[in-house]
Design a protein around this motif. Structure first.
Motif, PDB file in Angstrom:
ATOM      1  N   ARG A  69       1.680   5.002  -3.045  1.00  0.00           N
ATOM      2  CA  ARG A  69       1.547   6.296  -2.385  1.00  0.00           C
ATOM      3  C   ARG A  69       2.864   7.076  -2.461  1.00  0.00           C
ATOM      4  O   ARG A  69       2.868   8.257  -2.757  1.00  0.00           O
ATOM      5  CB  ARG A  69       1.129   6.085  -0.933  1.00  0.00           C
ATOM      6  CG  ARG A  69       0.841   7.343  -0.216  1.00  0.00           C
ATOM      7  CD  ARG A  69       0.376   7.036   1.168  1.00  0.00           C
ATOM      8  NE  ARG A  69      -0.446   8.133   1.633  1.00  0.00           N
ATOM      9  CZ  ARG A  69      -0.835   8.282   2.854  1.00  0.00           C
ATOM     10  NH1 ARG A  69      -0.532   7.392   3.757  1.00  0.00           N
ATOM     11  NH2 ARG A  69      -1.562   9.314   3.208  1.00  0.00           N
ATOM     12  N   MET A  70       3.977   6.423  -2.209  1.00  0.00           N
ATOM     13  CA  MET A  70       5.265   7.104  -2.274  1.00  0.00           C
ATOM     14  C   MET A  70       5.552   7.542  -3.710  1.00  0.00           C
ATOM     15  O   MET A  70       6.072   8.632  -3.936  1.00  0.00           O
ATOM     16  CB  MET A  70       6.387   6.220  -1.753  1.00  0.00           C
ATOM     17  CG  MET A  70       7.734   6.915  -1.737  1.00  0.00           C
ATOM     18  SD  MET A  70       9.020   5.904  -1.005  1.00  0.00           S
ATOM     19  CE  MET A  70       9.985   7.181  -0.218  1.00  0.00           C
ATOM     20  N   GLN A 100       3.570   8.556  -5.899  1.00  0.00           N
ATOM     21  CA  GLN A 100       2.713   9.657  -6.308  1.00  0.00           C
ATOM     22  C   GLN A 100       2.894  10.923  -5.466  1.00  0.00           C
ATOM     23  O   GLN A 100       2.259  11.930  -5.748  1.00  0.00           O
ATOM     24  CB  GLN A 100       1.255   9.209  -6.251  1.00  0.00           C
ATOM     25  CG  GLN A 100       0.969   8.079  -7.200  1.00  0.00           C
ATOM     26  CD  GLN A 100      -0.358   7.410  -6.935  1.00  0.00           C
ATOM     27  OE1 GLN A 100      -1.092   7.787  -6.031  1.00  0.00           O
ATOM     28  NE2 GLN A 100      -0.668   6.397  -7.713  1.00  0.00           N
ATOM     29  N   ARG A 101       3.767  10.888  -4.469  1.00  0.00           N
ATOM     30  CA  ARG A 101       3.944  12.043  -3.596  1.00  0.00           C
ATOM     31  C   ARG A 101       5.220  12.805  -3.930  1.00  0.00           C
ATOM     32  O   ARG A 101       6.195  12.227  -4.381  1.00  0.00           O
ATOM     33  CB  ARG A 101       4.020  11.593  -2.133  1.00  0.00           C
ATOM     34  CG  ARG A 101       2.707  11.023  -1.630  1.00  0.00           C
ATOM     35  CD  ARG A 101       2.779  10.644  -0.202  1.00  0.00           C
ATOM     36  NE  ARG A 101       2.894  11.841   0.638  1.00  0.00           N
ATOM     37  CZ  ARG A 101       3.121  11.795   1.942  1.00  0.00           C
ATOM     38  NH1 ARG A 101       3.268  10.647   2.548  1.00  0.00           N
ATOM     39  NH2 ARG A 101       3.195  12.902   2.639  1.00  0.00           N
ATOM     40  N   ASP A 153       6.663  14.185  -8.303  1.00  0.00           N
ATOM     41  CA  ASP A 153       6.524  12.967  -7.502  1.00  0.00           C
ATOM     42  C   ASP A 153       7.731  12.063  -7.735  1.00  0.00           C
ATOM     43  O   ASP A 153       8.574  12.336  -8.586  1.00  0.00           O
ATOM     44  CB  ASP A 153       5.215  12.232  -7.823  1.00  0.00           C
ATOM     45  CG  ASP A 153       5.037  11.953  -9.306  1.00  0.00           C
ATOM     46  OD1 ASP A 153       6.018  11.567  -9.971  1.00  0.00           O
ATOM     47  OD2 ASP A 153       3.914  12.133  -9.807  1.00  0.00           O
ATOM     48  N   ALA A 155       0.825  -1.203   0.000  1.00  0.00           N
ATOM     49  CA  ALA A 155       0.000   0.000   0.000  1.00  0.00           C
ATOM     50  C   ALA A 155       0.864   1.260   0.000  1.00  0.00           C
ATOM     51  O   ALA A 155       0.489   2.276  -0.554  1.00  0.00           O
ATOM     52  CB  ALA A 155      -0.930  -0.007   1.211  1.00  0.00           C
ATOM     53  N   GLU A 156       2.028   1.230   0.625  1.00  0.00           N
ATOM     54  CA  GLU A 156       2.901   2.396   0.687  1.00  0.00           C
ATOM     55  C   GLU A 156       3.572   2.691  -0.649  1.00  0.00           C
ATOM     56  O   GLU A 156       3.831   3.850  -0.959  1.00  0.00           O
ATOM     57  CB  GLU A 156       3.999   2.182   1.735  1.00  0.00           C
ATOM     58  CG  GLU A 156       3.502   2.213   3.155  1.00  0.00           C
ATOM     59  CD  GLU A 156       4.605   1.897   4.143  1.00  0.00           C
ATOM     60  OE1 GLU A 156       5.781   1.965   3.771  1.00  0.00           O
ATOM     61  OE2 GLU A 156       4.274   1.596   5.281  1.00  0.00           O
TER      62      GLU A 156
END
Length: 97
Positions: A9-10, A12-13, A60, A5-6
């Motif tokens: 997210r990483m 895209q940040r 990102d 899950a991380e």
């Protein structure tokens, strides 16, 4: 939260090198020293150094990896390295994005 899950997210940040971190170039890559928490990390690939140095230049992590020419099949390995650097506060999420 699981690593699976991380990872997206990483990617895209927006991230950046922590303000308290200095990079010292070395033949193998670089030494990263965090003056705030007195931790030292070895960046063992010149390409990883370039990624870390240019995180703030891109929207990102995924864009940074692509811009630095990191092959898609190596993205997971770079994400693991970046997660390790984030855990030591060598890099941090950007708040200005």
């Amino acid at each position: 939260m699981t690593m699976i899950a991380e990872t997206p997210r990483m990617l895209q940040r927006p991230w950046e090198l922590s303000a308290s971190v200095a990079l010292r170039p070395e033949p193998f890559g670089a030494l990263a020293y965090n003056f705030a928490n007195r931790t030292l990390s070895f960046l063992k690939r010149p390409a990883l150094v370039r990624v870390v140095e240019h995180l703030a230049d891109h929207p990102d992590v995924h864009s940074t990896l692509v811009a630095e020419g990191i092959p898609e099949e190596q993205h997971d390995a770079y994400l693991r390295a970046l997660r390790g650097l984030a855990a030591k506060d060598m890099i941090r999420p950007r708040t200005d994005a």
